[in-house]
Design a protein around this motif. Structure first.
Motif, mmCIF file in Angstrom:
data_model
loop_
_atom_site.group_PDB
_atom_site.id
_atom_site.type_symbol
_atom_site.label_atom_id
_atom_site.label_comp_id
_atom_site.label_asym_id
_atom_site.label_seq_id
_atom_site.Cartn_x
_atom_site.Cartn_y
_atom_site.Cartn_z
ATOM 1 N N ASN A 102 0.837 -1.197 0.000
ATOM 2 C CA ASN A 102 0.000 0.000 0.000
ATOM 3 C C ASN A 102 0.876 1.252 0.000
ATOM 4 O O ASN A 102 2.007 1.240 0.493
ATOM 5 N N TYR A 103 0.313 2.328 -0.549
ATOM 6 C CA TYR A 103 1.031 3.595 -0.488
ATOM 7 C C TYR A 103 0.034 4.749 -0.556
ATOM 8 O O TYR A 103 -1.100 4.609 -1.035
ATOM 9 N N ALA A 104 0.493 5.904 -0.083
ATOM 10 C CA ALA A 104 -0.299 7.138 -0.144
ATOM 11 C C ALA A 104 0.614 8.270 -0.578
ATOM 12 O O ALA A 104 1.765 8.363 -0.127
ATOM 13 N N GLU A 117 -3.216 10.554 -3.889
ATOM 14 C CA GLU A 117 -3.515 9.201 -4.355
ATOM 15 C C GLU A 117 -3.278 8.221 -3.218
ATOM 16 O O GLU A 117 -2.291 8.325 -2.490
ATOM 17 N N VAL A 118 -4.193 7.280 -3.056
ATOM 18 C CA VAL A 118 -4.062 6.206 -2.069
ATOM 19 C C VAL A 118 -4.362 4.890 -2.774
ATOM 20 O O VAL A 118 -5.404 4.738 -3.431
ATOM 21 N N TYR A 119 -3.427 3.956 -2.648
ATOM 22 C CA TYR A 119 -3.599 2.631 -3.241
ATOM 23 C C TYR A 119 -3.523 1.594 -2.131
ATOM 24 O O TYR A 119 -2.582 1.588 -1.335
ATOM 25 N N TYR A 133 -8.267 1.951 -4.994
ATOM 26 C CA TYR A 133 -7.497 3.184 -4.982
ATOM 27 C C TYR A 133 -8.427 4.384 -5.114
ATOM 28 O O TYR A 133 -9.550 4.284 -5.626
ATOM 29 N N SER A 135 -7.913 8.580 -6.253
ATOM 30 C CA SER A 135 -6.980 9.585 -6.760
ATOM 31 C C SER A 135 -7.711 10.904 -6.974
ATOM 32 O O SER A 135 -8.915 10.928 -7.277
ATOM 33 N N THR A 570 5.521 10.574 -0.421
ATOM 34 C CA THR A 570 4.885 9.270 -0.611
ATOM 35 C C THR A 570 5.239 8.381 0.575
ATOM 36 O O THR A 570 6.413 8.282 0.965
#
Length: 575
Positions: A102-104, A117-119, A133, A135, A570
């Motif tokens: 995961n990342y933001a 963006e958040v995945y 996600y 975005s 990020t």
């Protein structure tokens, strides 16, 4: 010589004496009389038999082997030698990179730009996972010299579920999206009229979709996918599209024919046309099948096939069949160094409001939408590797499109419609022939440095329109990705687009509309970024767009934002 003659005469004499003696002997033993022959003489040959006896070898030269008797006497031997144990050489191992699911990302910049963006991805089990996600990209605008708002917003969200089993894998996903733009490109000559009519230039788009795909192992059915999308805007426009694609292998005798199947349904409408108050509806269904046989022989790979489409125009209540070639080939002239390739294909291209609005967000909600009949797409080229790190691709192309969609600036009508002041685009269709030549080179020095360069040039010929509106005569791009060290990274993207031509309708409110052709200048857009890995989870970055600070016009009357700067961070994580 005399000796040889003497020997011959002696042999003749001996034979003569022997014959005479035998003759005299016979006369003495045979009695005279009558001989009765009882039956004809039938000679026979008796079977031959091999000698079965083994000849004896017991002679005076044969000696019998003397029998030898022996015993092995073994006893342990004491040894003081101890071999040294081998020791493996020490290899410096790189610390394994921790991968996160995961990342933001969050960034802010000039023109009140916000980028987020958040995945997310989560493994439910060894064979199942769920993810999604969100975005968002927006800007408050602020281009100099404009009289109307130029802000924009693009947000979307998506969720998905996937499963992988022994013989199949499948995935299903769905999402929604929202976009907002403005018809801010009112020419200077029409500002007074637009302001007196107090036009509202905002234009919003909405969409929702549901799709999925499935793939099989060791079956004749390879894969299948579907997508349903609902698209509309704040002007009363609406569009539905359903698309199904499948890949199967059809066995015929000892051959397998790879076959693609397509079903494409489109239906939509606008509240009115550009020059009429009547509703403008469109819709069709396409069913296509494309069988292909692959032939491989040494360095040659040849795909032979055709594409057959059936289309029914639901509004015109008309049906038509389209047939296209589908032939491609590659030939390795010198292993991976020099590969020749080519092909000739065709396609029935389904145009849609969703596709047009994503390519040009300044279109008016008054479009006539119909498919493009691409008769031919013929190409030849050479590709390969100069070295293990440098690859290239050179090609030439010829396209023949019937009813190709072209963006053209709308006529200025000065009506109550907010998009009728030269600040929107419509679609015109024409038969267009395109010749193109392109070259591409990619450099992959190592995992830390990558470089790509591509250039394309085009020539167009139209049947009815004066020009191939808004199609460039040249396009070029360069990208660079460089991992400087373990902490620092950088990259760049450069784009160059050549001249385009558009049509402008002059209208002063008193005389008739007069169209004339305008040239849109070429433009260059340079973008770069740099970043720093604070640790394995946190990175910070800075971006610069349109570094050359050119307020160029990608579309007529619509200047873009000049130099833009953005900074953010990020964060990668697991949960």
């Amino acid at each position: 010589m005399r000796k040889q003659i003497k020997n011959i005469l002696s042999a003749v004499f001996v034979l003569s004496v022997t014959f005479a003696f035998s003759q005299v002997k016979s006369n003495d033993t045979i009695n005279t009389g009558v001989i009765d022959v009882v039956k004809p003489y039938t000679p026979t040959i008796s079977d031959a038999f091999k000698v079965k006896e083994v000849p004896s070898t017991d002679d005076e030269t044969t000696q019998a082997k003397k029998e030898i008797k022996y015993n092995i006497f073994s006893f342990p031997v004491a040894s003081t030698f101890t071999p040294a144990k081998g020791k493996a050489a020490v290899v410096d191992k790189a610390k394994p990179i921790k991968l996160y699911d995961n990342y933001a990302t969050l960034g802010v910049g000039t023109y009140t730009t916000i980028l987020g963006e958040v995945y997310l991805n989560h493994a439910i089990s060894r064979t199942e996972s769920v993810g999604g996600y969100v975005s968002h990209h927006s800007s408050g605008g602020g281009i100099e010299g404009l009289s109307y708002d130029d802000d924009f917003l693009n947000s979307k969200a998506n969720v998905n579920y996937s499963s992988r089993l022994r013989d199949l894998a499948w995935n299903v996903e769905g999402g929604v999206g929202y976009q907002r733009y403005n018809w801010y490109g009112v020419p200077q000559s029409q500002l007074a009229a637009s302001q007196s009519n107090n036009i509202q230039v905002d234009h919003s788009f909405f969409n929702a979709h549901l799709g999925g795909d499935i793939s099989f192992e060791d079956t004749y059915i390879n894969s299948a996918s579907f997508l349903f999308r609902r698209f509309g805007d704040n002007q009363g426009s609406a569009e539905n599209r359903f698309r199904f694609k499948g890949k199967v292998d059809v066995p015929i005798n000892d051959y397998e024919i790879a076959t693609d199947v397509v079903i494409d349904y489109l239906s939509g409408g606008f509240d009115r046309g550009y020059n009429t108050v009547n509703e403008l509806n469109y819709g069709n269904i396409q069913v296509g099948i494309s069988p292909t046989y692959e032939l491989k022989q040494d360095d040659l790979t040849l795909n032979l096939g055709v594409s057959l489409f059936y289309m029914r125009d639901n509004e015109a209540d008309d049906s038509k069949i389209y047939l296209y070639p589908n032939v491609t080939a590659t030939y390795r002239l010198v292993n991976d160094v020099l590969i020749a390739y080519g092909g000739i294909q065709g396609d029935l291209i389904q145009n849609s409001y969703y596709g047009f609005a994503n390519e040009n967000p300044f279109v008016s909600p008054t479009l006539e939408i119909t498919p493009t009949d691409q008769l031919y797409n013929a190409y030849v080229g050479l590709k390969g590797k100069v070295t293990s790190n440098v690859s290239y691709n050179i090609s030439g192309r010829y396209l023949a499109d019937r009813s190709k969609a072209l963006f053209r600036n709308n006529e200025i009508t000065l009506t109550t419609q907010d998009y009728s002041y030269g600040n929107s685009f419509g679609i015109v269709y024409d038969n267009v022939k395109t010749w193109g030549v392109s070259g591409e080179i990619n450099v992959d020095v190592n995992r830390n440095f990558k470089l790509g360069l591509k250039a394309e040039t085009f020539t167009y010929k139209t049947d009815d329109e004066a020009e191939a509106w808004n199609l460039p005569d040249f396009k070029g791009s360069l990208f660079l990705d460089y991992q400087i060290n373990e902490k620092w990274f950088a990259g760049a993207n450069l784009f160059y687009v050549g001249e385009r031509k558009d049509q402008f309708f002059l209208n002063d409110g008193m005389t008739a509309t007069t169209p004339f052709t305008v040239n849109l200048d070429s433009y260059f857009d340079a973008n770069a970024h740099v970043g720093y890995h604070v640790n394995s989870q946190l990175s910070i970055f800075a971006k610069a767009n349109n570094i050359a600070n050119e307020g160029y016009h990608k579309w007529q009357n619509f200047p873009v934002q000049s130099a833009q700067f953005l900074a953010g961070a990020t964060y990668k994580f697991d949960f």
